[in-house]
Design an enzyme around this catalytic site. Structure first.
Site, PDB file in Angstrom:
ATOM      1  N   ASP A 171      33.498 -52.438  15.196  1.00 29.49           N
ATOM      2  CA  ASP A 171      34.312 -53.111  16.208  1.00 29.49           C
ATOM      3  C   ASP A 171      35.545 -53.733  15.555  1.00 29.49           C
ATOM      4  OD1 ASP A 171      34.932 -54.060  18.782  1.00 29.49           O
ATOM      5  OD2 ASP A 171      33.851 -55.929  18.467  1.00 29.49           O
ATOM      6  N   HIS A 254      39.387 -49.008  22.107  1.00 26.85           N
ATOM      7  CA  HIS A 254      38.426 -49.589  23.047  1.00 26.85           C
ATOM      8  C   HIS A 254      38.392 -48.837  24.373  1.00 26.85           C
ATOM      9  CE1 HIS A 254      37.644 -52.934  20.334  1.00 26.85           C
ATOM     10  NE2 HIS A 254      36.662 -53.276  21.145  1.00 26.85           N
ATOM     11  N   HIS A 257      36.184 -45.984  23.719  1.00 29.18           N
ATOM     12  CA  HIS A 257      34.806 -46.498  23.783  1.00 29.18           C
ATOM     13  C   HIS A 257      34.317 -46.515  25.223  1.00 29.18           C
ATOM     14  CE1 HIS A 257      32.255 -49.886  24.989  1.00 29.18           C
ATOM     15  NE2 HIS A 257      31.548 -49.625  23.903  1.00 29.18           N
ATOM     16  N   HIS A 271      28.004 -51.141  20.580  1.00 36.75           N
ATOM     17  CA  HIS A 271      29.424 -51.186  20.936  1.00 36.75           C
ATOM     18  C   HIS A 271      30.313 -50.755  19.773  1.00 36.75           C
ATOM     19  CE1 HIS A 271      33.155 -52.854  22.671  1.00 36.75           C
ATOM     20  NE2 HIS A 271      33.355 -53.430  21.495  1.00 36.75           N
TER      21      HIS A 271
END
Length: 360
Positions: A171, A254, A257, A271
């Site tokens: 992350d 992101h 993602h 995540h």
């Protein structure tokens, strides 16, 4: 547009920091309510109670129900009102912490955040993700300010599964590259303005820290110890990445993602594991130098982050599904539109396939 940086009022990190929580919380109130799930409560309650007793705090404890839902938030608001709590402490993972933030916001009392893992940069943010009681995504709740205090006990975090720290690195790895893209485009960040130089510097330091200390930190926590490298990586995963993403901006990594959530095969991933592949895809999308892509690939392989779709659980490539991923990544309002050039589903699809091949 104004330049804006936001952050928690105080960030505290250290091995055994939980044993000082009473002293730290006492500046906000005398009747705290601590919430944690069953497992974390068993892990931390005795230490929190002892520290609170030393400061003559009248602390209450309540078991978090497991879902950051409106129902659970309302239940805890009622608990705070009945017990006349004047500060709330959230101890545990993301859903517990988001619930604590939400209860504090609606109760108009301070909040102290105590993560027990360093798997994301969410603890420092002025944001909560709200779910239905059944666990389906419901809404984002944006707060006018960040948490009053974040306490990271590195001893507890180092004892958590190694995978969670590594996911946090995945992350955090995206922070610099998304900040760089957002800075070039000049789009507004989650802080509501353009990035300050301070926020951009923290985003860059985050990446530099990962490259320097990521492997050493992983080895240390595999052996159940806290070293300087572990301390540095916990700070990078939480504080440097937290300020970096919120005040320097998100971009393609992101958003990709979020697109990957369309693949059932990826639902088991954490995540940060999906964000790591999103970062590689963003680098391909912007045609980053091969040396930069190679550095990221080498880092991922060294610490154990996925570098291709097969490692993420996708055994056979379904191109129709990958086009759905690309389309979802480019949905209206997604952060991919913070890139400094127009992005289409076709270009994301091409970047996903290329990143996958480079990562084999």
């Amino acid at each position: 547009m104004d330049t804006i940086i936001i952050s928690p009022s105080k960030y505290i990190q250290g091995n055994g920091a939980l044993d000082n929580i009473g002293k730290y919380v006492s500046v906000f109130g005398q009747r705290p309510l601590a919430i944690a799930d069953d497992f974390v409560m068993g892990l931390t309650r005795e230490r929190v109670a002892a520290s609170s007793e030393q400061e003559n705090l009248k602390i209450g404890f309540d078991i978090f129900g497991g879902e950051c839902s409106r129902v659970e938030i309302e239940r805890l608001i009622d608990v705070c009102r009945t017990q006349e709590n004047d500060v709330i402490i959230g101890i545990g993972g993301g859903k517990t912490l988001d619930t604590a933030k939400s209860v504090a916001y609606y109760s108009k009392i301070p909040v102290v955040i105590v993560p027990t893992i360093a798997s994301t940069d969410a603890p420092t943010s002025a944001l909560a993700v709200i779910y239905t009681p059944e666990g389906e995504f419901s809404e984002y709740l944006m707060f006018p300010s960040n948490p009053n205090m974040v306490i990271m006990d590195t001893g507890i975090i180092a004892a958590a599964p190694v995978r969670t720290l590594v996911a946090g690195m995945g992350d955090a790895m995206s922070t610099y590259f998304e900040a760089r893209a957002n800075g070039l485009s000049g789009k507004a960040t989650m802080a509501g303005g353009v990035p300050t130089r301070a926020a951009q510097a923290l985003a860059k330091l985050c990446y530099e820290t990962l490259i320097a200390d990521g492997e050493k930190a992983k080895v240390a926590v595999e052996n159940g110890v806290v070293t300087k490298a572990v301390e540095n990586i916990i700070e990078a995963n939480t504080y440097l990445s937290g300020i970096g993403f919120e005040s320097s901006g998100l971009a393609a990594a992101h958003a990709i993602h979020n697109g990957l959530t369309k693949l059932e095969e990826c639902h088991h991933l954490l995540h940060g594991e999906k964000v790591a592949f999103g970062t590689l895809t963003q680098l391909v999308l912007e045609n980053a130098p091969q040396s930069e892509i190679d550095e990221v690939l080498n880092f991922c392989r060294t610490v154990g982050l996925p570098t291709n779709l097969h490692e993420m659980g996708v055994k056979a490539l379904n191109h129709d599904k990958l086009r759905e991923v690309a389309k979802a990544s480019c949905a209206e309002g997604e952060t991919i539109h913070n890139m400094p050039f127009p992005v289409t589903a076709d270009s994301v699809y091409a970047a996903i396939l290329t990143a996958h091949q480079l990562g084999l």
